[in-house]
Write an enzyme that holds these catalytic residues in place. Sequence first.
Site, PDB file in Angstrom:
ATOM      1  N   SER A  56     -21.266  -6.893 -21.816  1.00  0.00           N
ATOM      2  CA  SER A  56     -22.454  -7.338 -21.074  1.00  0.00           C
ATOM      3  C   SER A  56     -23.478  -7.899 -22.057  1.00  0.00           C
ATOM      4  O   SER A  56     -23.332  -7.750 -23.279  1.00  0.00           O
ATOM      5  CB  SER A  56     -23.074  -6.160 -20.327  1.00  0.00           C
ATOM      6  OG  SER A  56     -23.628  -5.246 -21.271  1.00  0.00           O
ATOM      7  N   ASP A  93     -19.591 -10.270 -19.430  1.00  0.00           N
ATOM      8  CA  ASP A  93     -19.895  -9.685 -18.126  1.00  0.00           C
ATOM      9  C   ASP A  93     -21.329 -10.054 -17.725  1.00  0.00           C
ATOM     10  O   ASP A  93     -22.260  -9.878 -18.518  1.00  0.00           O
ATOM     11  CB  ASP A  93     -19.755  -8.154 -18.282  1.00  0.00           C
ATOM     12  CG  ASP A  93     -19.739  -7.419 -16.966  1.00  0.00           C
ATOM     13  OD1 ASP A  93     -19.410  -8.035 -15.936  1.00  0.00           O
ATOM     14  OD2 ASP A  93     -20.046  -6.202 -16.972  1.00  0.00           O
ATOM     15  N   HIS A 189     -23.366  -1.209  -8.682  1.00  0.00           N
ATOM     16  CA  HIS A 189     -23.325  -0.776 -10.080  1.00  0.00           C
ATOM     17  C   HIS A 189     -23.897   0.627 -10.260  1.00  0.00           C
ATOM     18  O   HIS A 189     -24.743   1.059  -9.489  1.00  0.00           O
ATOM     19  CB  HIS A 189     -24.102  -1.764 -10.954  1.00  0.00           C
ATOM     20  CG  HIS A 189     -23.432  -3.099 -11.060  1.00  0.00           C
ATOM     21  ND1 HIS A 189     -23.931  -4.237 -10.486  1.00  0.00           N
ATOM     22  CD2 HIS A 189     -22.274  -3.462 -11.673  1.00  0.00           C
ATOM     23  CE1 HIS A 189     -23.119  -5.248 -10.746  1.00  0.00           C
ATOM     24  NE2 HIS A 189     -22.098  -4.808 -11.449  1.00  0.00           N
ATOM     25  N   SER A 235     -16.521   1.877 -10.238  1.00  0.00           N
ATOM     26  CA  SER A 235     -16.311   3.231 -10.763  1.00  0.00           C
ATOM     27  C   SER A 235     -16.179   4.211  -9.610  1.00  0.00           C
ATOM     28  O   SER A 235     -16.795   4.036  -8.550  1.00  0.00           O
ATOM     29  CB  SER A 235     -17.482   3.636 -11.666  1.00  0.00           C
ATOM     30  OG  SER A 235     -17.297   3.100 -12.965  1.00  0.00           O
ATOM     31  N   ASN A 275     -13.778  -4.062 -12.161  1.00  0.00           N
ATOM     32  CA  ASN A 275     -14.707  -3.741 -13.244  1.00  0.00           C
ATOM     33  C   ASN A 275     -15.103  -2.270 -13.246  1.00  0.00           C
ATOM     34  O   ASN A 275     -15.588  -1.757 -12.216  1.00  0.00           O
ATOM     35  CB  ASN A 275     -15.998  -4.547 -13.064  1.00  0.00           C
ATOM     36  CG  ASN A 275     -15.834  -6.007 -13.402  1.00  0.00           C
ATOM     37  OD1 ASN A 275     -14.722  -6.485 -13.600  1.00  0.00           O
ATOM     38  ND2 ASN A 275     -16.945  -6.708 -13.472  1.00  0.00           N
ATOM     39  N   ILE A 276     -14.922  -1.638 -14.384  1.00  0.00           N
ATOM     40  CA  ILE A 276     -15.249  -0.217 -14.493  1.00  0.00           C
ATOM     41  C   ILE A 276     -16.009   0.033 -15.793  1.00  0.00           C
ATOM     42  O   ILE A 276     -15.497  -0.252 -16.880  1.00  0.00           O
ATOM     43  CB  ILE A 276     -13.956   0.637 -14.436  1.00  0.00           C
ATOM     44  CG1 ILE A 276     -13.307   0.464 -13.050  1.00  0.00           C
ATOM     45  CG2 ILE A 276     -14.277   2.113 -14.720  1.00  0.00           C
ATOM     46  CD1 ILE A 276     -11.913   1.018 -12.923  1.00  0.00           C
TER      47      ILE A 276
HETATM   48  P1  13P Z   1     -19.574   0.405 -12.448  1.00  0.00           P
HETATM   49  O1  13P Z   1     -21.021   0.672 -12.723  1.00  0.00           O
HETATM   50  O2  13P Z   1     -19.181   0.859 -11.083  1.00  0.00           O
HETATM   51  O3  13P Z   1     -18.679   0.972 -13.507  1.00  0.00           O
HETATM   52  O4  13P Z   1     -19.369  -1.200 -12.465  1.00  0.00           O
HETATM   53  C1  13P Z   1     -19.238  -1.893 -13.672  1.00  0.00           C
HETATM   54  C2  13P Z   1     -19.328  -3.364 -13.507  1.00  0.00           C
HETATM   55  O5  13P Z   1     -19.295  -3.915 -12.425  1.00  0.00           O
HETATM   56  C3  13P Z   1     -19.440  -4.165 -14.726  1.00  0.00           C
HETATM   57  O6  13P Z   1     -19.639  -5.505 -14.448  1.00  0.00           O
HETATM   58  O1  G3H Z   2     -22.380  -4.402 -14.548  1.00  0.00           O
HETATM   59  C1  G3H Z   2     -22.972  -3.956 -15.508  1.00  0.00           C
HETATM   60  C2  G3H Z   2     -22.285  -3.227 -16.590  1.00  0.00           C
HETATM   61  O2  G3H Z   2     -22.065  -1.903 -16.223  1.00  0.00           O
HETATM   62  C3  G3H Z   2     -23.017  -3.380 -17.870  1.00  0.00           C
HETATM   63  O3  G3H Z   2     -24.149  -2.597 -17.950  1.00  0.00           O
HETATM   64  O4  G3H Z   2     -26.014  -4.028 -18.802  1.00  0.00           O
HETATM   65  O5  G3H Z   2     -26.043  -1.525 -19.088  1.00  0.00           O
HETATM   66  O6  G3H Z   2     -24.456  -2.929 -20.429  1.00  0.00           O
HETATM   67  P1  G3H Z   2     -25.238  -2.800 -19.130  1.00  0.00           P
HETATM   68 ZN    ZN Z   3     -20.784  -5.899 -12.681  1.00  0.00          ZN
END
Ligand code: 13P
Ligand code: G3H
Ligand code: ZN
Length: 330
Positions: A56, A93, A189, A235, A275-276
Amino acid sequence: MINYKDLGLVNTREMFKKAMEGGYAIPAYNFNNMEQLQAIVAACVETKSPVILQVSKGARNYANKTILRYMAEGAVKYAEELGYKIPIALHLDHGDSFELCKDAIDMGFSSVMIDGSHLPYDENVALTKKVVDYAHQFDVTVEGELGVLAGIEDEVSAEKSTYTKPEEVEDFVSKTGVDSLAISIGTSHGANKFKPEMCTRDENGVLVPPPLRFDILEEVEKRLPGFPIVLHGSSSVPQDLVKIINQYGGNLKDAIGIPEDQLRKAAKSAVCKINIDSDGRLAMTAAIRKYLAEHPEVFDPRKYLGPAREALKELYKHKNINVLGSAGKA
Ligand code: 13P
Ligand code: G3H
Ligand code: ZN
Protein backbone atom coordinates in the site's frame (compact mmCIF):
# COMPACT_ATOMS: atom_id res chain seq x y z
CA MET A 1 13.58 2.50 -14.82
CA ILE A 2 13.46 -1.12 -13.63
CA ASN A 3 11.37 -3.68 -15.48
CA TYR A 4 9.70 -6.22 -13.21
CA LYS A 5 10.65 -9.01 -15.61
CA ASP A 6 14.31 -8.41 -14.75
CA LEU A 7 13.44 -9.03 -11.09
CA GLY A 8 11.85 -12.41 -11.87
CA LEU A 9 8.32 -11.12 -11.23
CA VAL A 10 5.22 -11.71 -13.37
CA ASN A 11 2.14 -9.61 -14.04
CA THR A 12 -1.32 -10.91 -13.09
CA ARG A 13 -2.68 -11.75 -16.57
CA GLU A 14 -1.74 -15.41 -16.75
CA MET A 15 -2.46 -15.94 -13.03
CA PHE A 16 -6.00 -14.62 -13.40
CA LYS A 17 -6.67 -16.62 -16.56
CA LYS A 18 -5.76 -19.85 -14.79
CA ALA A 19 -7.64 -18.87 -11.62
CA MET A 20 -10.76 -18.15 -13.67
CA GLU A 21 -10.56 -21.51 -15.43
CA GLY A 22 -9.68 -23.40 -12.25
CA GLY A 23 -12.30 -21.89 -9.92
CA TYR A 24 -9.90 -20.48 -7.34
CA ALA A 25 -8.53 -17.07 -6.33
CA ILE A 26 -4.96 -15.80 -6.11
CA PRO A 27 -4.01 -14.62 -2.62
CA ALA A 28 -3.04 -10.95 -2.43
CA TYR A 29 -1.27 -10.54 0.88
CA ASN A 30 -0.03 -7.14 2.09
CA PHE A 31 3.46 -6.74 3.49
CA ASN A 32 5.67 -4.00 4.80
CA ASN A 33 8.39 -5.83 6.70
CA MET A 34 10.75 -8.77 6.36
CA GLU A 35 8.94 -11.24 8.60
CA GLN A 36 5.66 -10.77 6.73
CA LEU A 37 7.39 -11.27 3.40
CA GLN A 38 9.21 -14.38 4.59
CA ALA A 39 5.96 -15.84 5.92
CA ILE A 40 4.05 -15.15 2.70
CA VAL A 41 6.74 -16.63 0.45
CA ALA A 42 7.34 -19.68 2.64
CA ALA A 43 3.59 -20.39 2.94
CA CYS A 44 3.04 -20.04 -0.81
CA VAL A 45 6.05 -22.19 -1.71
CA GLU A 46 5.02 -24.88 0.78
CA THR A 47 1.48 -24.93 -0.61
CA LYS A 48 2.66 -24.44 -4.22
CA SER A 49 0.48 -21.37 -4.66
CA PRO A 50 0.92 -18.38 -6.96
CA VAL A 51 0.94 -15.14 -4.98
CA ILE A 52 0.47 -11.39 -5.26
CA LEU A 53 2.69 -9.41 -2.89
CA GLN A 54 0.80 -6.27 -2.09
CA VAL A 55 2.21 -2.90 -1.05
CA SER A 56 0.00 0.00 0.00
CA LYS A 57 0.99 3.66 -0.11
CA GLY A 58 1.34 3.51 3.67
CA ALA A 59 3.61 0.48 3.37
CA ARG A 60 5.81 2.30 0.86
CA ASN A 61 6.11 5.23 3.22
CA TYR A 62 6.87 2.89 6.11
CA ALA A 63 9.39 0.58 4.48
CA ASN A 64 10.98 2.86 1.83
CA LYS A 65 10.35 2.23 -1.86
CA THR A 66 13.94 1.29 -2.68
CA ILE A 67 14.08 -1.27 0.11
CA LEU A 68 10.75 -2.73 -1.05
CA ARG A 69 12.05 -3.18 -4.59
CA TYR A 70 14.99 -5.22 -3.29
CA MET A 71 12.73 -7.12 -0.92
CA ALA A 72 10.56 -8.20 -3.86
CA GLU A 73 13.61 -9.34 -5.79
CA GLY A 74 14.73 -11.14 -2.64
CA ALA A 75 11.33 -12.81 -2.39
CA VAL A 76 11.76 -14.33 -5.86
CA LYS A 77 15.22 -15.65 -4.98
CA TYR A 78 14.03 -16.88 -1.56
CA ALA A 79 11.21 -18.86 -3.21
CA GLU A 80 13.72 -20.49 -5.56
CA GLU A 81 15.99 -21.26 -2.63
CA LEU A 82 13.10 -22.95 -0.83
CA GLY A 83 12.98 -25.31 -3.76
CA TYR A 84 9.89 -24.53 -5.81
CA LYS A 85 9.36 -21.77 -8.35
CA ILE A 86 6.01 -20.01 -7.91
CA PRO A 87 4.63 -17.08 -9.92
CA ILE A 88 5.08 -13.89 -7.87
CA ALA A 89 3.53 -10.52 -8.73
CA LEU A 90 4.39 -7.25 -7.00
CA HIS A 91 1.29 -5.09 -6.80
CA LEU A 92 0.60 -1.53 -5.68
CA ASP A 93 -2.49 -1.61 -3.46
CA HIS A 94 -4.86 1.39 -3.59
CA GLY A 95 -2.71 3.67 -5.74
CA ASP A 96 -4.37 7.07 -5.41
CA SER A 97 -2.67 9.07 -8.17
CA PHE A 98 -1.13 8.65 -11.61
CA GLU A 99 2.23 9.73 -10.19
CA LEU A 100 2.24 7.05 -7.49
CA CYS A 101 1.30 4.34 -10.01
CA LYS A 102 3.97 5.53 -12.46
CA ASP A 103 6.59 5.59 -9.74
CA ALA A 104 5.69 2.04 -8.67
CA ILE A 105 5.87 0.83 -12.30
CA ASP A 106 9.22 2.56 -12.76
CA MET A 107 10.48 0.83 -9.59
CA GLY A 108 9.68 -2.70 -10.77
CA PHE A 109 6.03 -3.32 -9.82
CA SER A 110 4.34 -5.79 -12.16
CA SER A 111 0.80 -4.70 -11.35
CA VAL A 112 -0.86 -1.59 -9.94
CA MET A 113 -4.24 -0.64 -8.60
CA ILE A 114 -5.56 2.81 -9.35
CA ASP A 115 -8.32 3.42 -6.87
CA GLY A 116 -10.55 6.14 -8.23
CA SER A 117 -13.63 4.63 -6.61
CA HIS A 118 -14.30 7.72 -4.47
CA LEU A 119 -14.22 10.03 -7.54
CA PRO A 120 -17.15 10.97 -9.75
CA TYR A 121 -17.54 8.25 -12.41
CA ASP A 122 -16.06 10.23 -15.34
CA GLU A 123 -13.02 11.25 -13.30
CA ASN A 124 -12.48 7.64 -12.22
CA VAL A 125 -12.60 6.60 -15.90
CA ALA A 126 -10.15 9.31 -16.98
CA LEU A 127 -7.63 8.64 -14.18
CA THR A 128 -7.81 4.86 -14.61
CA LYS A 129 -7.32 5.12 -18.37
CA LYS A 130 -4.27 7.35 -17.92
CA VAL A 131 -2.68 4.73 -15.64
CA VAL A 132 -3.61 1.88 -18.01
CA ASP A 133 -2.09 3.70 -21.00
CA TYR A 134 1.19 4.13 -19.13
CA ALA A 135 1.25 0.65 -17.53
CA HIS A 136 0.47 -1.30 -20.67
CA GLN A 137 3.55 0.11 -22.43
CA PHE A 138 5.55 -2.02 -19.98
CA ASP A 139 3.15 -4.98 -19.85
CA VAL A 140 2.15 -4.04 -16.30
CA THR A 141 -1.42 -5.04 -15.41
CA VAL A 142 -3.90 -2.60 -13.85
CA GLU A 143 -6.74 -3.07 -11.36
CA GLY A 144 -9.50 -0.46 -11.22
CA GLU A 145 -12.37 -0.12 -8.76
CA LEU A 146 -16.07 0.68 -8.94
CA GLY A 147 -18.08 1.01 -5.75
CA VAL A 148 -16.73 2.11 -2.38
CA LEU A 149 -15.65 -0.09 0.53
CA ALA A 150 -16.02 1.19 4.05
CA GLY A 151 -13.23 0.94 6.60
CA ILE A 152 -10.28 2.90 7.80
CA GLU A 153 -6.63 2.07 7.31
CA ASP A 154 -3.58 4.37 7.22
CA GLU A 155 -4.13 5.69 3.74
CA VAL A 156 -7.35 4.03 2.69
CA SER A 157 -10.55 5.21 4.23
CA ALA A 158 -14.25 5.70 3.65
CA GLU A 159 -16.98 6.00 6.22
CA LYS A 160 -19.74 4.35 4.26
CA SER A 161 -19.76 1.70 1.59
CA THR A 162 -21.57 1.96 -1.74
CA TYR A 163 -22.19 -1.21 -3.67
CA THR A 164 -20.90 -1.47 -7.22
CA LYS A 165 -23.53 -0.62 -9.82
CA PRO A 166 -23.49 -3.51 -12.32
CA GLU A 167 -24.83 -1.25 -15.07
CA GLU A 168 -21.53 0.70 -15.00
CA VAL A 169 -19.03 -2.13 -15.32
CA GLU A 170 -19.00 -2.77 -19.10
CA ASP A 171 -18.63 0.92 -19.88
CA PHE A 172 -15.86 1.29 -17.28
CA VAL A 173 -13.86 -1.69 -18.50
CA SER A 174 -14.17 -0.83 -22.17
CA LYS A 175 -13.35 2.87 -21.70
CA THR A 176 -10.36 2.30 -19.39
CA GLY A 177 -8.85 -0.97 -20.65
CA VAL A 178 -8.27 -2.25 -17.10
CA ASP A 179 -7.17 -5.87 -16.63
CA SER A 180 -9.24 -6.52 -13.50
CA LEU A 181 -11.96 -4.81 -11.51
CA ALA A 182 -12.41 -4.52 -7.75
CA ILE A 183 -16.07 -4.42 -6.74
CA SER A 184 -17.97 -3.65 -3.57
CA ILE A 185 -20.41 -6.38 -2.49
CA GLY A 186 -20.37 -6.05 1.28
CA THR A 187 -16.75 -6.49 2.32
CA SER A 188 -14.87 -3.65 4.00
CA HIS A 189 -11.37 -2.85 5.23
CA GLY A 190 -10.06 -3.49 8.72
CA ALA A 191 -11.13 -5.76 11.59
CA ASN A 192 -14.57 -4.25 12.29
CA LYS A 193 -16.48 -5.07 9.16
CA PHE A 194 -19.94 -5.37 10.70
CA LYS A 195 -21.65 -3.98 13.77
CA PRO A 196 -22.91 -6.81 16.07
CA GLU A 197 -26.47 -5.54 15.59
CA MET A 198 -26.15 -6.26 11.85
CA CYS A 199 -25.43 -9.94 12.62
CA THR A 200 -27.50 -12.95 13.64
CA ARG A 201 -26.31 -15.77 15.93
CA ASP A 202 -25.84 -19.43 15.04
CA GLU A 203 -26.82 -22.35 17.32
CA ASN A 204 -23.56 -21.90 19.29
CA GLY A 205 -24.21 -18.22 19.85
CA VAL A 206 -21.50 -17.21 17.37
CA LEU A 207 -22.20 -13.99 15.45
CA VAL A 208 -22.99 -14.53 11.76
CA PRO A 209 -22.62 -11.44 9.57
CA PRO A 210 -24.97 -10.67 6.69
CA PRO A 211 -24.01 -12.56 3.51
CA LEU A 212 -22.11 -10.88 0.72
CA ARG A 213 -24.18 -9.54 -2.19
CA PHE A 214 -23.63 -12.47 -4.56
CA ASP A 215 -26.52 -11.16 -6.64
CA ILE A 216 -24.41 -8.11 -7.56
CA LEU A 217 -21.40 -10.32 -8.30
CA GLU A 218 -23.52 -12.53 -10.59
CA GLU A 219 -24.86 -9.51 -12.42
CA VAL A 220 -21.30 -8.23 -12.94
CA GLU A 221 -20.21 -11.67 -14.21
CA LYS A 222 -23.07 -11.72 -16.69
CA ARG A 223 -22.05 -8.36 -18.07
CA LEU A 224 -18.32 -9.15 -18.13
CA PRO A 225 -18.01 -12.85 -18.92
CA GLY A 226 -14.57 -14.24 -18.10
CA PHE A 227 -13.31 -10.94 -16.71
CA PRO A 228 -11.22 -11.06 -13.49
CA ILE A 229 -12.94 -9.60 -10.44
CA VAL A 230 -11.17 -8.57 -7.22
CA LEU A 231 -12.42 -8.60 -3.65
CA HIS A 232 -10.85 -6.21 -1.17
CA GLY A 233 -11.52 -6.26 2.56
CA SER A 234 -11.56 -10.05 2.72
CA SER A 235 -10.08 -10.80 6.11
CA SER A 236 -12.08 -13.28 8.18
CA VAL A 237 -10.97 -11.87 11.55
CA PRO A 238 -10.47 -15.27 13.26
CA GLN A 239 -12.06 -15.07 16.68
CA ASP A 240 -9.35 -17.22 18.30
CA LEU A 241 -6.80 -14.54 17.37
CA VAL A 242 -9.01 -11.74 18.69
CA LYS A 243 -9.37 -13.71 21.93
CA ILE A 244 -5.60 -14.14 22.35
CA ILE A 245 -5.00 -10.44 21.68
CA ASN A 246 -7.58 -9.42 24.29
CA GLN A 247 -6.41 -12.07 26.75
CA TYR A 248 -2.87 -10.67 26.65
CA GLY A 249 -3.62 -6.99 27.16
CA GLY A 250 -5.23 -6.00 23.85
CA ASN A 251 -8.52 -4.24 23.48
CA LEU A 252 -10.30 -5.17 20.26
CA LYS A 253 -14.04 -4.62 20.41
CA ASP A 254 -16.64 -6.07 18.05
CA ALA A 255 -14.04 -7.37 15.61
CA ILE A 256 -15.97 -9.26 12.90
CA GLY A 257 -14.81 -10.44 9.47
CA ILE A 258 -16.02 -12.24 6.35
CA PRO A 259 -16.81 -15.91 7.01
CA GLU A 260 -14.49 -18.29 5.18
CA ASP A 261 -17.32 -20.12 3.40
CA GLN A 262 -18.38 -16.85 1.77
CA LEU A 263 -14.86 -16.32 0.45
CA ARG A 264 -14.62 -19.93 -0.74
CA LYS A 265 -17.82 -19.41 -2.70
CA ALA A 266 -16.52 -16.14 -4.17
CA ALA A 267 -13.20 -17.79 -5.14
CA LYS A 268 -15.09 -20.33 -7.25
CA SER A 269 -16.68 -17.53 -9.28
CA ALA A 270 -15.10 -14.77 -11.38
CA VAL A 271 -13.31 -13.51 -8.26
CA CYS A 272 -9.65 -14.12 -9.15
CA LYS A 273 -7.90 -12.05 -6.47
CA ILE A 274 -8.72 -11.86 -2.77
CA ASN A 275 -7.04 -9.18 -0.63
CA ILE A 276 -6.07 -10.03 2.92
CA ASP A 277 -4.15 -7.75 5.26
CA SER A 278 -5.93 -7.44 8.62
CA ASP A 279 -5.81 -11.18 9.40
CA GLY A 280 -2.03 -11.10 9.08
CA ARG A 281 -1.89 -8.14 11.45
CA LEU A 282 -4.05 -10.03 13.95
CA ALA A 283 -1.95 -13.20 13.73
CA MET A 284 1.29 -11.29 14.31
CA THR A 285 -0.11 -9.19 17.13
CA ALA A 286 -1.59 -12.21 18.90
CA ALA A 287 1.70 -14.13 18.72
CA ILE A 288 3.78 -11.17 19.88
CA ARG A 289 1.46 -10.24 22.76
CA LYS A 290 1.37 -13.84 23.96
CA TYR A 291 5.11 -14.34 23.70
CA LEU A 292 6.00 -11.11 25.50
CA ALA A 293 3.45 -11.73 28.26
CA GLU A 294 4.89 -15.20 28.85
CA HIS A 295 8.54 -14.13 28.55
CA PRO A 296 8.82 -10.73 30.25
CA GLU A 297 12.60 -11.05 30.45
CA VAL A 298 13.08 -11.24 26.66
CA PHE A 299 14.20 -8.20 24.69
CA ASP A 300 15.64 -9.80 21.53
CA PRO A 301 13.14 -9.00 18.73
CA ARG A 302 13.97 -12.26 16.96
CA LYS A 303 12.55 -14.17 19.91
CA TYR A 304 9.07 -12.70 19.48
CA LEU A 305 9.11 -11.95 15.77
CA GLY A 306 10.10 -15.56 15.06
CA PRO A 307 6.88 -17.05 16.53
CA ALA A 308 4.91 -14.22 14.89
CA ARG A 309 6.36 -15.16 11.51
CA GLU A 310 5.51 -18.82 12.11
CA ALA A 311 1.91 -17.94 13.05
CA LEU A 312 1.59 -15.83 9.92
CA LYS A 313 2.90 -18.65 7.74
CA GLU A 314 0.37 -21.09 9.16
CA LEU A 315 -2.45 -18.59 8.61
CA TYR A 316 -1.51 -18.09 4.96
CA LYS A 317 -1.13 -21.82 4.32
CA HIS A 318 -4.60 -22.38 5.76
CA LYS A 319 -6.05 -19.69 3.49
CA ASN A 320 -4.37 -21.04 0.36
CA ILE A 321 -5.53 -24.58 1.06
CA ASN A 322 -8.97 -24.13 2.61
CA VAL A 323 -10.28 -20.73 1.57
CA LEU A 324 -8.86 -19.50 -1.74
CA GLY A 325 -8.16 -22.90 -3.26
CA SER A 326 -4.86 -21.66 -4.73
CA ALA A 327 -2.75 -24.43 -3.15
CA GLY A 328 -1.21 -26.75 -5.73
CA LYS A 329 -1.93 -24.35 -8.59
CA ALA A 330 1.61 -22.99 -9.07
P1 13P B 1 -8.64 -6.53 5.03
O1 13P B 1 -8.56 -5.31 5.88
O2 13P B 1 -9.97 -7.19 5.14
O3 13P B 1 -7.52 -7.49 5.29
O4 13P B 1 -8.51 -6.06 3.48
C1 13P B 1 -7.26 -5.79 2.92
C2 13P B 1 -7.35 -5.12 1.60
O5 13P B 1 -8.39 -5.01 0.98
C3 13P B 1 -6.11 -4.58 1.04
O6 13P B 1 -6.34 -3.87 -0.13
O1 G3H C 1 -6.62 -1.83 1.99
C1 G3H C 1 -5.77 -1.40 2.73
C2 G3H C 1 -4.66 -2.23 3.23
O2 G3H C 1 -5.07 -3.00 4.30
C3 G3H C 1 -3.46 -1.39 3.51
O3 G3H C 1 -3.56 -0.68 4.69
O4 G3H C 1 -2.86 1.68 4.22
O5 G3H C 1 -2.72 0.70 6.54
O6 G3H C 1 -1.12 -0.05 4.75
P1 G3H C 1 -2.51 0.49 5.06
ZN1 ZN D 1 -8.20 -2.82 -0.20
